[in-house]
Scaffold this motif. Structure first.
Motif: not given
Length: 149
Positions: A72-73, A76, A91
């Motif tokens: 997820g990061t 991002m 995301a």
């Protein structure tokens, strides 16, 4: 007449890019720290309560949940130079892929004897919560306004 100076990436980027990159870095850093502590606790608890199979289950759960949290990061940070809507689409796509991966994994390993299912399940839950808590702490500690007018 002089040639214009080449602009660096920071000068060319939209205003939100630096913010998204700073947030992604801080969120990932804090999430890794909190998650590492929880993984150690989960491995010890799995060994004490469920033995060797528990450790294998906890390790599998930690790797999967930690990897999916990191995804997820990472997404991002990689979509930071897109429009804010593009960052959100990235995301949400990552979130959907996480759920799909987990569903497929759970279906494939349903009833397995390779590892302890309870240790696996509790570790995935604990690591996921730890990752989210770490992301929230990282977000709050950057002190970047959520709405920039």
């Amino acid at each position: 007449m002089t040639a214009p100076e080449p602009q660096s990436n920071a000068q060319k980027d939209a205003p939100h890019v630096a913010t998204v990159l700073k947030l992604a870095s801080a969120m990932q850093r804090y999430a890794v720290i909190v998650t590492a502590v929880v993984v150690v606790i989960a491995l010890v608890a799995a060994f004490v309560l469920r033995g060797g199979a528990g450790v294998v289950g906890a390790l599998a759960g930690a790797v999967i949940a930690g990897g999916l949290g990191w995804l997820g990061t990472w997404v991002m940070a990689r979509t930071a130079r897109a429009t804010p809507a593009g960052v959100m689409i990235g995301a949400m796509t990552a979130f959907g892929l996480k759920i799909l991966f987990m569903l497929v994994f759970l279906l494939l390993f349903q009833g397995t004897t390779l590892f302890d299912g309870r240790s696996f399940a509790f570790t995935i839950l604990a690591v996921t919560v730890a990752w989210i808590v770490g992301e929230v702490v990282g977000f709050v500690r950057t002190r970047i306004p959520a709405v920039d007018l």
